[in-house]
Design a protein around this motif. Structure first.
Motif, PDB file in Angstrom:
ATOM      1  N   ARG A 192      56.209  39.679  39.002  1.00 31.27           N
ATOM      2  CA  ARG A 192      55.915  38.995  40.258  1.00 31.27           C
ATOM      3  C   ARG A 192      54.410  39.086  40.532  1.00 31.27           C
ATOM      4  O   ARG A 192      53.819  40.160  40.440  1.00 31.27           O
ATOM      5  N   VAL A 193      53.829  37.961  40.905  1.00 27.06           N
ATOM      6  CA  VAL A 193      52.399  37.859  41.188  1.00 27.06           C
ATOM      7  C   VAL A 193      52.242  37.215  42.561  1.00 27.06           C
ATOM      8  O   VAL A 193      52.819  36.152  42.821  1.00 27.06           O
ATOM      9  N   HIS A 194      51.480  37.857  43.433  1.00 28.82           N
ATOM     10  CA  HIS A 194      51.216  37.312  44.768  1.00 28.82           C
ATOM     11  C   HIS A 194      49.945  36.481  44.702  1.00 28.82           C
ATOM     12  O   HIS A 194      48.847  36.994  44.488  1.00 28.82           O
ATOM     13  N   THR A 238      48.469  26.699  37.801  1.00 30.64           N
ATOM     14  CA  THR A 238      48.500  26.912  36.353  1.00 30.64           C
ATOM     15  C   THR A 238      48.176  28.370  36.070  1.00 30.64           C
ATOM     16  O   THR A 238      47.234  28.929  36.642  1.00 30.64           O
ATOM     17  N   VAL A 239      48.935  28.981  35.162  1.00 28.91           N
ATOM     18  CA  VAL A 239      48.763  30.395  34.839  1.00 28.91           C
ATOM     19  C   VAL A 239      48.423  30.494  33.357  1.00 28.91           C
ATOM     20  O   VAL A 239      49.171  30.015  32.497  1.00 28.91           O
ATOM     21  N   GLU A 240      47.252  31.114  33.044  1.00 25.48           N
ATOM     22  CA  GLU A 240      46.892  31.433  31.672  1.00 25.48           C
ATOM     23  C   GLU A 240      47.464  32.810  31.351  1.00 25.48           C
ATOM     24  O   GLU A 240      47.095  33.804  31.984  1.00 25.48           O
ATOM     25  N   VAL A 241      48.357  32.863  30.350  1.00 23.11           N
ATOM     26  CA  VAL A 241      49.045  34.099  30.003  1.00 23.11           C
ATOM     27  C   VAL A 241      48.281  34.759  28.860  1.00 23.11           C
ATOM     28  O   VAL A 241      48.400  34.349  27.691  1.00 23.11           O
ATOM     29  N   PHE A 297      46.884  37.878  33.738  1.00 20.59           N
ATOM     30  CA  PHE A 297      47.259  36.523  34.130  1.00 20.59           C
ATOM     31  C   PHE A 297      46.101  35.939  34.940  1.00 20.59           C
ATOM     32  O   PHE A 297      45.599  36.584  35.864  1.00 20.59           O
ATOM     33  N   ARG A 298      45.706  34.732  34.574  1.00 26.30           N
ATOM     34  CA  ARG A 298      44.686  34.022  35.344  1.00 26.30           C
ATOM     35  C   ARG A 298      45.354  32.846  36.049  1.00 26.30           C
ATOM     36  O   ARG A 298      45.903  31.969  35.391  1.00 26.30           O
ATOM     37  N   ILE A 299      45.304  32.829  37.373  1.00 19.29           N
ATOM     38  CA  ILE A 299      45.923  31.773  38.164  1.00 19.29           C
ATOM     39  C   ILE A 299      44.839  30.761  38.518  1.00 19.29           C
ATOM     40  O   ILE A 299      43.800  31.128  39.101  1.00 19.29           O
ATOM     41  N   HIS A 325      42.112  22.117  40.178  1.00 18.22           N
ATOM     42  CA  HIS A 325      40.789  21.787  39.660  1.00 18.22           C
ATOM     43  C   HIS A 325      40.346  22.773  38.574  1.00 18.22           C
ATOM     44  O   HIS A 325      39.161  22.827  38.240  1.00 18.22           O
ATOM     45  N   ASP A 326      41.282  23.582  38.050  1.00 21.68           N
ATOM     46  CA  ASP A 326      40.992  24.600  37.030  1.00 21.68           C
ATOM     47  C   ASP A 326      39.994  25.640  37.526  1.00 21.68           C
ATOM     48  O   ASP A 326      39.218  26.202  36.752  1.00 21.68           O
ATOM     49  N   THR A 327      40.026  25.912  38.811  1.00 23.59           N
ATOM     50  CA  THR A 327      39.217  26.984  39.389  1.00 23.59           C
ATOM     51  C   THR A 327      40.077  28.234  39.500  1.00 23.59           C
ATOM     52  O   THR A 327      41.217  28.171  39.973  1.00 23.59           O
ATOM     53  N   ILE A 328      39.537  29.365  39.041  1.00 23.84           N
ATOM     54  CA  ILE A 328      40.292  30.609  39.041  1.00 23.84           C
ATOM     55  C   ILE A 328      40.516  31.071  40.484  1.00 23.84           C
ATOM     56  O   ILE A 328      39.576  31.283  41.243  1.00 23.84           O
ATOM     57  N   ILE A 329      41.791  31.198  40.853  1.00 25.46           N
ATOM     58  CA  ILE A 329      42.146  31.709  42.174  1.00 25.46           C
ATOM     59  C   ILE A 329      42.220  33.224  42.164  1.00 25.46           C
ATOM     60  O   ILE A 329      41.718  33.902  43.061  1.00 25.46           O
ATOM     61  N   LYS A 330      42.807  33.763  41.089  1.00 24.34           N
ATOM     62  CA  LYS A 330      43.064  35.194  41.065  1.00 24.34           C
ATOM     63  C   LYS A 330      43.275  35.621  39.622  1.00 24.34           C
ATOM     64  O   LYS A 330      43.741  34.843  38.783  1.00 24.34           O
TER      65      LYS A 330
END
Length: 619
Positions: free
Chosen positions: A564-566, A577-580, A585-587, A591-596
């Motif tokens: 689980r990811v908040h 979109t999540v890069e695994v 994990f990169r959320i 616009h392909d901007t990293i949120i978290k």
């Protein structure tokens, strides 16, 4: 009816109906003089003459002269930072008689829209001033920055101010605010003005070792204060107002000097700029807290006869100190101008030969002749799978990419050199004491020889590939040889390896190639880079991490690989979109901007790539 209409009806009753003035005045509830005034104003101006008029007097004997008001406005426009007190002082300097009051100057500025009006403040007489009754009783010391060079380097400024007179006693520009650089600037002020009774600083490690862990220690600044009979006072934690005078001088320096001056070409030019402003501040600029006197008027150093009776004690190490050495080896390190360090003969500018000394410490096993505090040992270790190697009180981070590799540690009480494949890869401060080094000897470590040196410049510049480590800044930039390289914000805060080939730079993280950039360095300049070493095997090309899509729930969460990811409530209901990756994990948003970026806590495989319904197992 309005007031103006009532006046008009009263006038018409007198003029047309010939009603007596006394009767009209009684009917409208005014005096007879008011009715006569209405008649006169109607005769002079007609109906508009019956409108309300201002009761403001046409002139006043105490009104500020128009020429003085124009001079106030002109001075304010020429000097936007001058307030009413300074403007009043400048009017007196220019011989204006009589001088207006400070409140009059303020009202002129508000009336001409040169300042914004504000509510009444507490009077200055209600504040209790906190200052020493005489100069040289207390100095406030601090460190500030925001002095820039043309190449983007930020210099530090060691500052000091006398508490009673606001006289700036220290203003030294240094490249790094180390303890030695601070002490060098402090020593120059002591030699010029004498020793104050007390000094007040914050709790920085350059000033005190009281809060060092695991145990307190006496730093060089504390030792200088103790040897010269100076009481060292410390501020409370998170309470910068205690050193408010030096902080206020930093603000004045920023507004009146640094903001109006561009980057300096070198350190000497920056020091010259600060010296000019310091001279003007001490001798020419009036100070409001001193009743518009200059700090130099109220400051007086320790008289020369008193200084001759009790000379200033300065550690000889400020002129030259021995570098980290091994048994039978000595290297001299000198202190250059403005606290710059120059090591070895012929390096740096302005090298001082005063107090130069050498040190050749003995070495040996505990209990044998010659064993002493200069003991250095060598140990061989294997990097564990986690990449974090622990040797008694200290831990060394290598990363999982070097797991299983053999490393050699050269350890003394001051320095630890880390060697990989016979090359020195990093140098760290040591946390070992003499007893812990002796225990390493008893556990199988061997006495060390001379400290390992870096690869020769000729070898590194001969065309071979070079490696070095750098930490990526918060905006994805690393500094290399006076140049800045954009390696990507996704690597912010991480330690990366830069592999320099002839015309390319490879960015490597955990043994995987992340990015390749053109090299801005000349081939012969690679050997002069800090921490450079001969490169190892070529890195493996990193594979693009798989991407999956998830819809954020109404509570701001998603689930990826059974973890689980908040993401956050502002993104509820949106598709991200999540890069695994293997470790995180990169959320990313649409616009392909990293949120978290979230660390990964398991090794589950990706089984669903779409945001809806598809549950088929992916290949």
């Amino acid at each position: 009816m309005s007031v103006m209409e009532q006046r008009y009806h009263a006038v018409m009753e007198v003029l047309e109906s010939l009603v007596p003035v006394a009767e009209v005045a009684e009917r409208y509830g005014v005096s007879r003089q008011s009715v006569h005034a209405w008649l006169r104003r109607y005769a002079e101006g007609g109906l508009p003459g019956l409108a309300d008029r201002s009761h403001r007097p046409r002139s006043h004997p105490a009104q500020v002269d128009a020429v003085v008001a124009a001079l106030i406005c002109q001075l304010r426009r020429d000097h936007p930072r001058w307030g009413p007190r300074r403007l009043l002082h400048e009017l007196g300097v220019r011989g204006v008689v009589p001088l207006p009051s400070r409140s009059t100057v303020y009202r002129v500025l508000v009336r001409e829209h040169l300042v914004a009006g504000r509510g009444r403040r507490r009077p200055r007489s209600s504040y209790t001033p906190w200052q020493r009754p005489a100069p040289m009783q207390l100095w406030q010391l601090d460190i500030t920055g925001k002095v820039w060079l043309a190449d983007g380097t930020e210099l530090k400024l060691v500052t000091g101010i006398d508490d009673h007179s606001r006289f700036v006693v220290i203003a030294g520009v240094v490249r790094r605010a180390t303890g030695r650089a601070v002490c060098a600037a402090f020593a120059a002020a002591l030699q010029e003005y004498g020793c104050p009774e007390q000094v007040l600083t914050d709790n920085g490690k350059q000033f005190t070792g009281k809060f060092n862990r695991p145990r307190p220690a006496e730093v060089l600044f504390d030792r200088m204060c103790r040897k010269n009979g100076i009481e060292h006072l410390l501020t409370a934690f998170r309470h910068p107002t205690t050193t408010g005078k030096i902080e206020r001088w930093h603000q004045t320096l920023q507004r009146e000097c640094l903001d109006g001056h561009g980057p300096c070409p070198d350190l000497q030019a920056a020091q010259a700029m600060i010296d000019v402003f310091r001279l003007e501040y001490n001798t020419a600029r009036p100070h409001q807290a001193l009743d518009m006197a200059t700090p130099a008027v109220r400051f007086s150093p320790v008289p020369a006869p008193q200084r001759a009776l009790l000379p200033v004690w300065l550690p000889s190490g400020l002129s030259a100190v021995p570098a980290v050495v091994g048994p039978g080896v000595s290297v001299e390190v000198g202190l250059g101008p403005a606290g710059t360090v120059c090591d070895g003969p012929g390096r740096g500018q302005g090298r001082s030969d005063v107090g130069r000394s050498t040190l050749t410490p003995p070495a040996g096993r505990r209990g044998e002749p010659g064993w002493g505090p200069a003991l250095a040992v060598e140990v061989d270790r294997v990097v564990p799978e986690c990449g974090n190697l622990a040797v008694r009180p200290q831990q060394f981070w290598f990363g999982p990419a070097l797991a299983g590799r053999a490393v050699r540690l050269w350890i003394s009480t001051t320095t630890v050199h880390v060697m990989l494949d016979g090359q020195r890869v990093k140098t760290l401060p040591s946390r070992f004491n003499e007893l812990q080094l002796a225990r390493l000897l008893d556990a199988g470590a061997r006495p060390a020889g001379p400290p390992p040196g870096p690869p020769s410049v000729a070898m590194l510049a001969a065309g071979a590939a070079v490696e070095l480590e750098r930490t990526v800044t918060a905006v994805g930039i690393v500094a290399l040889g006076g140049h800045t390289l954009q390696v990507g914000s996704a690597l912010a805060g991480q330690r990366v390896t830069l592999r320099l080939e002839e015309h390319l730079i490879h960015v490597v993280l955990d043994g995987l190639l992340w990015r390749t950039l053109p090299s801005p360095l000349e081939p012969e300049a690679r050997g002069r880079l800090r921490g450079a070493r001969l490169a190892g095997p070529a890195p493996t090309v990193a594979q693009d991490p798989p991407r999956v899509q998830r819809r954020v729930s109404c509570r701001g969460g998603i689930q990826v690989c059974r973890q689980r990811v908040h993401v956050g409530l502002p993104h509820a209901g949106t598709i991200v979109t999540v890069e695994v990756d293997q470790r995180r994990f990169r959320i990313l948003d649409e616009h392909d901007t990293i949120i978290k970026t979230v660390p990964r806590t398991n090794t589950q495989e990706v089984t669903r790539h779409k945001a809806y319904g598809h549950t088929g197992r992916s290949a």
